[in-house]
Design an enzyme around this catalytic site. Structure first.
Site, PDB file in Angstrom:
ATOM      1  N   ASP A  97       0.884  -1.163   0.000  1.00 52.90           N
ATOM      2  CA  ASP A  97       0.000   0.000   0.000  1.00 52.90           C
ATOM      3  C   ASP A  97       0.923   1.214   0.000  1.00 52.90           C
ATOM      4  OD1 ASP A  97      -1.573   2.142   0.517  1.00 52.90           O
ATOM      5  OD2 ASP A  97      -2.626   1.255   2.226  1.00 52.90           O
ATOM      6  N   LYS A 151       1.936  10.137 -17.692  1.00 54.10           N
ATOM      7  CA  LYS A 151       0.882  11.137 -17.719  1.00 54.10           C
ATOM      8  C   LYS A 151      -0.401  10.580 -17.093  1.00 54.10           C
ATOM      9  CE  LYS A 151      -1.354  11.767 -21.696  1.00 54.10           C
ATOM     10  NZ  LYS A 151      -2.472  10.838 -21.907  1.00 54.10           N
ATOM     11  N   LYS A 185       7.648   6.919 -30.802  1.00 54.00           N
ATOM     12  CA  LYS A 185       7.186   6.290 -32.052  1.00 54.00           C
ATOM     13  C   LYS A 185       8.245   6.468 -33.139  1.00 54.00           C
ATOM     14  CE  LYS A 185       2.263   6.763 -31.025  1.00 54.00           C
ATOM     15  NZ  LYS A 185       1.636   5.437 -31.006  1.00 54.00           N
ATOM     16  N   ASP A 238      -5.985  15.215 -22.333  1.00 51.63           N
ATOM     17  CA  ASP A 238      -5.516  13.832 -22.513  1.00 51.63           C
ATOM     18  C   ASP A 238      -4.556  13.700 -23.693  1.00 51.63           C
ATOM     19  OD1 ASP A 238      -5.495  11.020 -22.011  1.00 51.63           O
ATOM     20  OD2 ASP A 238      -6.934  10.713 -23.646  1.00 51.63           O
ATOM     21  N   HIS A 243       0.675  14.940 -26.432  1.00 50.60           N
ATOM     22  CA  HIS A 243       1.096  14.283 -27.676  1.00 50.60           C
ATOM     23  C   HIS A 243       1.120  15.250 -28.871  1.00 50.60           C
ATOM     24  CE1 HIS A 243       0.706  10.809 -25.250  1.00 50.60           C
ATOM     25  NE2 HIS A 243      -0.563  10.550 -25.467  1.00 50.60           N
TER      26      HIS A 243
END
Ligand code: BG6
Length: 491
Positions: A97, A151, A185, A238, A243
């Site tokens: 925990d 993130k 990528k 998001d 990105h």
């Protein structure tokens, strides 16, 4: 292979601790990536992996759990039962925990004395403070230890600064790896080579030779089971804040003086700081928020966002965002950068389109003045680079047709292409920071994004509806049309 410590002398062992080790990211991305690295002999011999989670798994139960959950995310042709067993031998689950200081003794007992340590924080960011403090109190960190931050890195500028401050109390900046998997990528890394490993594009790589840049990250998936996280986040936070802005930086940055991490990150930072700030009027004019309604994606009926599990019926969270941005510097003055991302779009497609200037006048009767010259860098689903040109159609007369020069990377390089997470994890293990965000970069990105969020609050409008399986709300095409441009699929 043995891991060298940072002084490059004696080989040392490596302990990779993954907080959130039984969570979604670990199961879908991190453990499959580590398996691939192991398969290809890229993990240091003595590397051990310690997924940490709250669930009270015994080691055997955890191995059974990942056998069931992780294997489906490994490419079938890369799966080898014996190699998998060898990989499992590196794993040692710790039921901890993370909010309890005393629990860190369990972890301490599992780590090798004097090992190189990587702590991957794949938990909610609200836990970062406690984890760093407890790691430090338990004496688990030394000057060589590294931390990887997943993130979302904040909800706004203040929360991002707070994360940076807290983590910075425990780890030096050169030991902090803020991950943005788009930077791992292959095509994104290739874009740096395309720009700075060739001479032909650089003289043209500016306005007005370039009339606009489009960056699209379209997903066909919906929010899935992540509504708990996503509904409080939305597409801007998001995807665009991280990105898409990182992609924009790589397109727009000046040539760095070297590939030294700080040299590259200095140039990206300059781009972020040059983004033209938006007031409420610009937010109203130059941004589009959308939310998907029921429709069909690739022939299958799908629910609207408001009907998805755990989404409040009156949610105003955007699942699509398009923004027209400008970079206030000499190279890019007055060149619009159109950014868009969304869920439940027509297809999964991520691409960067560099649209070159129109012809000054048209010599050929049936040829449009509007430029057909585009450099299209596709990241997903396939990796490709195409240069669109005008050519003469064979036959009598001067009939013109656009054709593409294709850089066929797949057949030029037949070697294996590692997934983004595998590549970035190897960078962390080897201590290479170039493809990770620096503190000031993250904060500069939030500084630009925050007024958009504030503007939306002032405007207080519902996101525009778009049918699942389309390219987003009509207002997104109108945003382009006002600049006499069109998104790639409409051009
Ligand atoms: C993540 C987002 O960062 O990127 C997700 O949180 C999104 O919502 C994902 O689906 C997309 O990544 P990729 O590599 O599949 O394009």
């Amino acid at each position: 292979m043995t891991l060298q410590n940072t002084s490059g002398t004696a080989p040392v062992s490596l302990d990779l601790v993954i907080f959130g080790g039984a969570g979604d990211l670990s199961v879908r991305k991190l453990l499959p990536a580590l398996y691939m690295a192991h398969l290809h002999g890229n993990l240091p011999q003595g590397a051990r992996i310690h997924p940490v989670g709250r669930q009270a798994f015994s080691r055997e139960a955890f191995l059974a759990f990942i056998q069931e959950k992780v294997v489906p995310f490994i490419e079938p042709k890369a799966f080898d039962a014996q190699v998998w067993q060898d990989f499992l031998a590196r794993l040692n689950y710790a039921a901890v925990d993370v909010t309890q200081e005393a629990a860190y003794a369990t972890l301490a007992g599992a780590l090798n004395a004097g090992s190189d340590r990587v702590f991957y924080l794949a938990t909610a960011p609200s836990l970062f403070t406690g984890i760093c403090a407890h790691l430090s109190t338990a004496g688990l960190i030394d000057a060589r230890s590294r931390v990887v931050l997943e993130k979302p890195l904040g909800h706004d500028l203040a929360s991002a600064q707070e994360i940076n401050r807290v983590v910075g109390n425990t780890f030096e900046e050169s030991r902090i790896f803020r991950i943005d998997h788009y930077l791992g990528k292959e095509t994104v890394q290739n874009l740096m080579v395309l720009r700075f490993g060739n001479t032909i594009f650089e003289p043209l790589w500016r306005g007005p030779a370039i009339r606009s840049v489009q960056i699209t990250v379209a997903e066909s998936v919906g929010v899935g089971s992540r509504a708990g996280f996503y509904d409080g986040t939305g597409a801007l936070r998001d995807m665009l804040q991280n990105h898409l802005l990182q992609l924009l930086c790589i397109v727009a940055m000046e040539p760095p003086v070297s590939l030294d991490p700080d040299a590259v990150r200095d140039e990206k930072l300059k781009v972020l700081r040059s983004l033209r700030p938006m007031g409420v009027a610009e937010v109203a004019r130059d941004t589009v928020r959308g939310q998907y309604t029921a429709g069909a994606v690739q022939g299958e009926s799908v629910a609207g966002y408001l009907q998805e599990d755990s989404v409040p019926a009156d949610s105003v969270t955007e699942t699509f965002v398009a923004v027209k941005a400008y970079i206030n510097n000499w190279r890019w003055a007055n060149v619009p950068f159109f950014l868009r991302t969304g869920k439940r779009m027509q297809e999964r497609r991520s691409e960067i389109v560099i649209e070159f200037a129109d012809l000054p006048f048209s010599l050929f009767a049936d040829a449009p003045r509007k430029s057909v010259n585009r450099l299209v860098i596709q990241l997903q689903p396939e990796e490709s680079i195409q240069l669109q040109m005008m050519a003469k159609e064979p036959g009598s007369g001067m009939r013109l047709q656009p054709v593409s020069l294709n850089l066929d990377l797949e057949s030029a390089f037949t070697g294996r292409r590692a997934e983004a997470y595998e590549r970035l994890l190897m960078d962390v293990i080897r201590g290479r920071l170039t493809h990770f965000m620096r503190r000031d970069e993250l904060e500069a990105a939030w500084t630009w994004v925050e007024p958009i969020i504030e503007g939306w609050k002032v405007l207080n409008e519902r996101p525009k509806a778009y049918t699942a399986g389309t390219w987003g709300p009509a207002a997104s095409s109108a945003l382009m049309a006002r600049e006499d441009s069109a998104w790639m699929e409409e051009a």
